[in-house]
Design an enzyme around this catalytic site. Structure first.
Site, PDB file in Angstrom:
ATOM      1  N   GLU A  55      -7.529  94.297 -81.834  1.00  0.00           N
ATOM      2  CA  GLU A  55      -6.758  95.476 -81.835  1.00  0.00           C
ATOM      3  C   GLU A  55      -7.821  96.498 -81.983  1.00  0.00           C
ATOM      4  O   GLU A  55      -7.628  97.656 -81.283  1.00  0.00           O
ATOM      5  CB  GLU A  55      -5.948  95.368 -83.361  1.00  0.00           C
ATOM      6  CG  GLU A  55      -5.121  94.158 -83.340  1.00  0.00           C
ATOM      7  CD  GLU A  55      -5.739  92.907 -83.897  1.00  0.00           C
ATOM      8  OE1 GLU A  55      -6.748  92.656 -83.654  1.00  0.00           O
ATOM      9  OE2 GLU A  55      -4.837  92.083 -84.764  1.00  0.00           O
ATOM     10  N   CYS A  87      -6.617  94.200 -89.877  1.00  0.00           N
ATOM     11  CA  CYS A  87      -6.153  94.847 -88.761  1.00  0.00           C
ATOM     12  C   CYS A  87      -4.840  95.471 -88.930  1.00  0.00           C
ATOM     13  O   CYS A  87      -4.543  96.562 -88.280  1.00  0.00           O
ATOM     14  CB  CYS A  87      -6.329  93.793 -87.391  1.00  0.00           C
ATOM     15  SG  CYS A  87      -7.690  93.359 -86.995  1.00  0.00           S
ATOM     16  N   ALA A 157     -15.285  58.923 -67.301  1.00  0.00           N
ATOM     17  CA  ALA A 157     -15.371  58.784 -65.956  1.00  0.00           C
ATOM     18  C   ALA A 157     -14.980  57.204 -65.695  1.00  0.00           C
ATOM     19  O   ALA A 157     -15.655  56.410 -66.513  1.00  0.00           O
ATOM     20  CB  ALA A 157     -16.671  59.112 -65.461  1.00  0.00           C
ATOM     21  N   LEU A 296     -18.124  54.344 -79.051  1.00  0.00           N
ATOM     22  CA  LEU A 296     -18.006  55.598 -79.754  1.00  0.00           C
ATOM     23  C   LEU A 296     -16.374  55.792 -79.500  1.00  0.00           C
ATOM     24  O   LEU A 296     -15.700  56.360 -80.098  1.00  0.00           O
ATOM     25  CB  LEU A 296     -18.752  56.694 -79.449  1.00  0.00           C
ATOM     26  CG  LEU A 296     -18.548  57.915 -80.075  1.00  0.00           C
ATOM     27  CD1 LEU A 296     -18.955  57.656 -81.678  1.00  0.00           C
ATOM     28  CD2 LEU A 296     -19.387  58.957 -79.752  1.00  0.00           C
TER      29      LEU A 296
HETATM   30  N1  LIG Z   1     -18.381  56.598 -67.630  1.00  0.00           N
HETATM   31  C1  LIG Z   1     -18.408  57.405 -68.609  1.00  0.00           C
HETATM   32  O1  LIG Z   1     -17.603  58.327 -68.919  1.00  0.00           O
HETATM   33  C2  LIG Z   1     -19.688  57.063 -69.609  1.00  0.00           C
HETATM   34  C3  LIG Z   1     -19.872  57.951 -70.572  1.00  0.00           C
HETATM   35  C4  LIG Z   1     -20.801  57.751 -71.404  1.00  0.00           C
HETATM   36  C5  LIG Z   1     -21.487  56.658 -71.455  1.00  0.00           C
HETATM   37  N2  LIG Z   1     -21.396  55.827 -70.415  1.00  0.00           N
HETATM   38  C6  LIG Z   1     -22.061  54.470 -70.636  1.00  0.00           C
HETATM   39  O2  LIG Z   1     -21.427  53.790 -71.644  1.00  0.00           O
HETATM   40  C7  LIG Z   1     -22.856  52.731 -71.966  1.00  0.00           C
HETATM   41  C8  LIG Z   1     -22.935  53.151 -73.438  1.00  0.00           C
HETATM   42  O3  LIG Z   1     -21.758  52.966 -74.283  1.00  0.00           O
HETATM   43  P1  LIG Z   1     -22.019  51.970 -75.368  1.00  0.00           P
HETATM   44  O4  LIG Z   1     -20.479  51.473 -75.941  1.00  0.00           O
HETATM   45  O5  LIG Z   1     -22.658  50.778 -75.165  1.00  0.00           O
HETATM   46  O6  LIG Z   1     -22.558  52.634 -76.741  1.00  0.00           O
HETATM   47  P2  LIG Z   1     -22.301  54.298 -77.336  1.00  0.00           P
HETATM   48  O7  LIG Z   1     -20.735  54.215 -77.443  1.00  0.00           O
HETATM   49  O8  LIG Z   1     -22.731  55.289 -76.492  1.00  0.00           O
HETATM   50  O9  LIG Z   1     -22.940  54.084 -78.553  1.00  0.00           O
HETATM   51  C9  LIG Z   1     -22.532  53.177 -79.581  1.00  0.00           C
HETATM   52  C10 LIG Z   1     -23.454  53.030 -80.838  1.00  0.00           C
HETATM   53  O10 LIG Z   1     -23.187  54.393 -81.550  1.00  0.00           O
HETATM   54  C11 LIG Z   1     -23.610  53.984 -82.910  1.00  0.00           C
HETATM   55  N3  LIG Z   1     -22.398  54.367 -83.686  1.00  0.00           N
HETATM   56  C12 LIG Z   1     -22.291  55.111 -84.966  1.00  0.00           C
HETATM   57  N4  LIG Z   1     -21.232  55.069 -85.358  1.00  0.00           N
HETATM   58  C13 LIG Z   1     -20.336  54.845 -84.369  1.00  0.00           C
HETATM   59  C14 LIG Z   1     -18.975  54.931 -84.483  1.00  0.00           C
HETATM   60  N5  LIG Z   1     -18.038  55.376 -85.364  1.00  0.00           N
HETATM   61  N6  LIG Z   1     -18.262  54.222 -83.187  1.00  0.00           N
HETATM   62  C15 LIG Z   1     -19.170  53.633 -82.443  1.00  0.00           C
HETATM   63  N7  LIG Z   1     -20.241  53.721 -82.316  1.00  0.00           N
HETATM   64  C16 LIG Z   1     -20.994  54.109 -83.390  1.00  0.00           C
HETATM   65  C17 LIG Z   1     -23.638  52.570 -83.069  1.00  0.00           C
HETATM   66  O11 LIG Z   1     -25.115  52.242 -82.854  1.00  0.00           O
HETATM   67  P3  LIG Z   1     -25.906  52.250 -84.326  1.00  0.00           P
HETATM   68  O12 LIG Z   1     -25.494  51.197 -85.101  1.00  0.00           O
HETATM   69  O13 LIG Z   1     -27.395  51.797 -83.929  1.00  0.00           O
HETATM   70  O14 LIG Z   1     -26.001  53.436 -84.615  1.00  0.00           O
HETATM   71  C18 LIG Z   1     -22.966  51.974 -81.514  1.00  0.00           C
HETATM   72  O15 LIG Z   1     -23.479  50.886 -81.316  1.00  0.00           O
HETATM   73  C19 LIG Z   1     -23.887  52.981 -71.067  1.00  0.00           C
HETATM   74  O16 LIG Z   1     -23.730  52.163 -70.076  1.00  0.00           O
HETATM   75  C20 LIG Z   1     -23.382  54.495 -70.636  1.00  0.00           C
HETATM   76  O17 LIG Z   1     -23.900  54.580 -69.175  1.00  0.00           O
HETATM   77  C21 LIG Z   1     -20.325  55.810 -69.761  1.00  0.00           C
END
Ligand SMILES: NC(=O)c1ccc[n+]([C@@H]2O[C@H](COP(=O)([O-])OP(=O)(O)OC[C@H]3O[C@@H](n4cnc5c(N)ncnc54)[C@H](OP(=O)(O)O)[C@@H]3O)[C@@H](O)[C@H]2O)c1
Length: 360
Positions: A55, A87, A157, A296
């Site tokens: 504003e 405002c 993706a 995650l």
């Molecule tokens: N296509 C896509 O869009 C895409 C995007 C990103 C990644 N990727 C692929 O995904 C793969 C990696 O994924 P990922 O499932 O192995 O691992 P991630 O989800 O990247 O990481 C998981 C790790 O994060 C930590 N963590 C801490 N708090 C968490 C929570 N609340 N929830 C989940 N994890 C938590 C844990 O490790 P700690 O216990 O050691 O902390 C867990 O093992 C790779 O191959 C990557 O290239 C694909």
């Protein structure tokens, strides 16, 4: 209920408000258009955090005396002094005759009071014009100010057969250039991006904005035991602030110019998604984009803490893959948009609002 001209002026104010995205957080987006004798005499939007409100900028830009003008404002004017004076006072002092408000301010300190103050001062006030558009524009702010937690978007993706990767140790790129650009554009609109530890390690992403124009959001990584090597781009390039979320037991009182640790409660061997959002909200993060990986996304989906998804699907299939996309579009989601991005296909969907159909 509202005249077509009123909608046109409010639509203009909404368009102006969007220009503040990426710059005003944790404040809301706001646009304002001043109209006199059927013509726009002044325009403004909230440009940056701590800066003038929409504003005030509109008054400053006004080509004519705003006395007896009509103001179209996307969010209810504030009635409390914050970083800038209220405002409502400025609207009264400048002699504005009529005010159109798209949505009331969800901030409990203002909600309805700003409009009430204007009415008591004899200004004609209309609320609810293009309300849905305004609410959509400020959905992150609304969630944050009412719950203390950021709006959570997830980006995945996936291959044509629904896989987001081969396994936790393998990095592969699925989508084409148009999708990459789209994701970079998306990054400009959020306060922070978050990835899991394995993604940070395997993909070594920069998580910066390089294929679009805009500022870099904060970068967040979940590293429960603080075991990620500090040689990763996230910790070394200094392109944006990085936050390392770790277990309360592993917390290091360690902070450099580029990264800092924040302790999070553990829950079932993971960092608690609920506590993560609470802490990020306290950091002033109103919008969070989770960019993977599988674990995650799965834990946030299980905790029912994803508000919106962006699913990019490629035409190719992925054979012998293990990481099935945990966020499949189902009736849980309401599709908001679909579009082609080169040879990829994007679906944007929001968590369906639960409506109670039971008769009382
Ligand atoms: N296509 C896509 O869009 C895409 C995007 C990103 C990644 N990727 C692929 O995904 C793969 C990696 O994924 P990922 O499932 O192995 O691992 P991630 O989800 O990247 O990481 C998981 C790790 O994060 C930590 N963590 C801490 N708090 C968490 C929570 N609340 N929830 C989940 N994890 C938590 C844990 O490790 P700690 O216990 O050691 O902390 C867990 O093992 C790779 O191959 C990557 O290239 C694909």
């Amino acid at each position: 209920m509202f005249l077509e001209d009123d909608k046109i002026f409010m639509a203009r104010a909404l368009k102006l408000a969007v220009r503040g995205r990426g710059h005003v957080s944790p404040n809301p987006l706001v646009g304002c258009v001043l109209v006199k004798n059927g013509s726009i005499i002044g325009e403004g939007y909230h440009e940056n955090f701590g800066g003038s409100h929409a504003e005030i900028t509109a008054f400053r830009n006004s080509s004519k005396d705003p006395k007896d003008s009509t103001a179209y404002i996307t969010l209810e004017p504030c009635c409390v002094a914050g970083k800038t004076p209220p405002c409502t006072k400025a609207l009264m002092e400048r002699g504005v005759r009529e005010v159109y408000i798209a949505m009331l301010d969800p901030n409990p300190l203002v909600n309805g009071r700003g409009a009430g103050e204007l009415k008591r001062a004899g200004i004609i006030v209309h609320t609810g014009i293009l309300q849905e558009e305004a609410e959509d524009q400020n959905k992150a702010f609304s969630k944050w100010i009412t719950t203390g937690r950021p709006w959570v978007s997830a980006k995945v993706a996936q291959s044509a057969n629904g896989y987001m990767g081969i396994d936790s140790q393998t990095s592969i790129w699925l989508t084409g250039e148009a999708s990459k650009k789209h994701v970079h554009q998306l990054r400009t609109q959020v306060d922070a991006i978050m990835v899991g530890r394995n993604t940070a390690l395997v993909d070594n992403p920069k998580l910066t904005v390089r294929k679009a124009v805009g500022r870099n959001p904060k970068r967040i990584v979940t590293d429960t035991h603080c075991t990620l090597p500090l040689t990763l781009h996230l910790f070394q390039d200094g392109e944006a602030e990085t936050i390392i979320l770790c277990s309360e037991q592993k917390f290091k009182q360690n902070q450099t110019a580029f990264y800092k640790y924040i302790p999070i409660k553990e829950e079932n061997g993971y960092l608690s998604p609920e506590h993560i959002l609470q802490v990020l909200g306290e950091e002033g993060i109103t919008s969070l984009l989770i960019e993977g990986g599988y674990e995650l996304l799965s834990s946030f989906k299980r905790a029912d803490m994803i508000d919106e998804v962006y699913v990019y699907t490629t035409p190719e299939t992925l054979e012998n893959a293990e990481l099935k996309n945990p966020i499949q579009i189902s009736s849980y989601w309401e599709i908001r948009k679909e579009q082609a991005l080169g040879s990829d296909h994007l679906i944007v969907a929001e968590k369906r609002k639960v409506e109670c159909l039971q008769e009382l």
